[in-house]
Write a protein that holds these residues in place. Structure first.
Motif, PDB file in Angstrom:
ATOM      1  N   LYS A  22      10.530 -10.532  -1.515  1.00 36.05           N
ATOM      2  CA  LYS A  22       9.998 -10.596  -0.154  1.00 36.05           C
ATOM      3  C   LYS A  22       8.479 -10.675  -0.213  1.00 36.05           C
ATOM      4  N   SER A  23       7.930 -11.300   0.787  1.00 40.57           N
ATOM      5  CA  SER A  23       6.469 -11.357   0.866  1.00 40.57           C
ATOM      6  C   SER A  23       5.963 -10.125   1.618  1.00 40.57           C
ATOM      7  N   LEU A  24       4.685  -9.845   1.478  1.00 37.11           N
ATOM      8  CA  LEU A  24       4.070  -8.722   2.172  1.00 37.11           C
ATOM      9  C   LEU A  24       4.233  -8.868   3.683  1.00 37.11           C
ATOM     10  N   GLN A  41       6.629 -10.302   5.314  1.00 45.21           N
ATOM     11  CA  GLN A  41       8.005  -9.988   5.706  1.00 45.21           C
ATOM     12  C   GLN A  41       8.235  -8.472   5.732  1.00 45.21           C
ATOM     13  N   VAL A  42       7.710  -7.786   4.739  1.00 44.75           N
ATOM     14  CA  VAL A  42       7.879  -6.335   4.674  1.00 44.75           C
ATOM     15  C   VAL A  42       7.172  -5.668   5.843  1.00 44.75           C
ATOM     16  N   SER A  76       6.530  -6.953   8.720  1.00 41.83           N
ATOM     17  CA  SER A  76       7.293  -7.287   9.918  1.00 41.83           C
ATOM     18  C   SER A  76       8.506  -6.359  10.047  1.00 41.83           C
ATOM     19  N   GLN A  77       9.175  -6.109   8.929  1.00 37.39           N
ATOM     20  CA  GLN A  77      10.318  -5.196   8.947  1.00 37.39           C
ATOM     21  C   GLN A  77       9.873  -3.786   9.315  1.00 37.39           C
ATOM     22  N   ILE A  78       8.751  -3.357   8.770  1.00 37.25           N
ATOM     23  CA  ILE A  78       8.230  -2.024   9.081  1.00 37.25           C
ATOM     24  C   ILE A  78       7.965  -1.903  10.573  1.00 37.25           C
TER      25      ILE A  78
END
Length: 120
Positions: free
Chosen positions: A3-5, A7-8, A10-12
């Motif tokens: 995963k890209s930073l 994406q992470v 965004s999930q957070i």
């Protein structure tokens, strides 16, 4: 695939929003149960929070955030000086709390003991 930073992050953000929503639902349930118990037992603010309670205390994340954003700061009431425990006979007194005053140190250096300086 890693995963890209972005994406992470965004999930957070999505998880934070979901957590806030769940917390709000849980709080409303807790508040409803507390109000029901207060009504059932006929409790007053004084019984719940003591004699000094005149309005509900602002507790929780929203109240803290509002206070912080408004620049409000809780100020503690000044404490009394306390009763003196030691004296030197020349008008100097000390409660025995905190840093030793110079007159106390000087008296000890001159051969007196702390017991000699105790107030009656």
């Amino acid at each position: 695939m890693a995963k890209s930073l972005k994406q992470v992050l965004s999930q957070i953000e999505k998880l934070k929003k979901e957590a806030d929503s769940l917390r709000a639902k849980e709080i409303s349930g807790v508040v409803a149960r507390i109000r029901e118990a207060i009504d059932h037992y006929g409790l007053t603010a004084e019984e719940l929070f003591g004699a000094g309670a005149t309005k509900p205390a602002g507790r929780g994340r929203a109240a803290k955030t509002a206070k912080a954003s408004a620049g409000a700061r809780k100020v503690k009431a000044p404490r009394g000086a306390g009763a003196p425990k030691y004296h030197d006979g020349a008008g100097h007194t000390w409660t025995g709390v905190g840093k030793r005053p110079n007159w106390f140190k000087d008296a000890l250096a001159a051969g007196k003991t702390a017991e000699d300086l105790l107030i009656g």
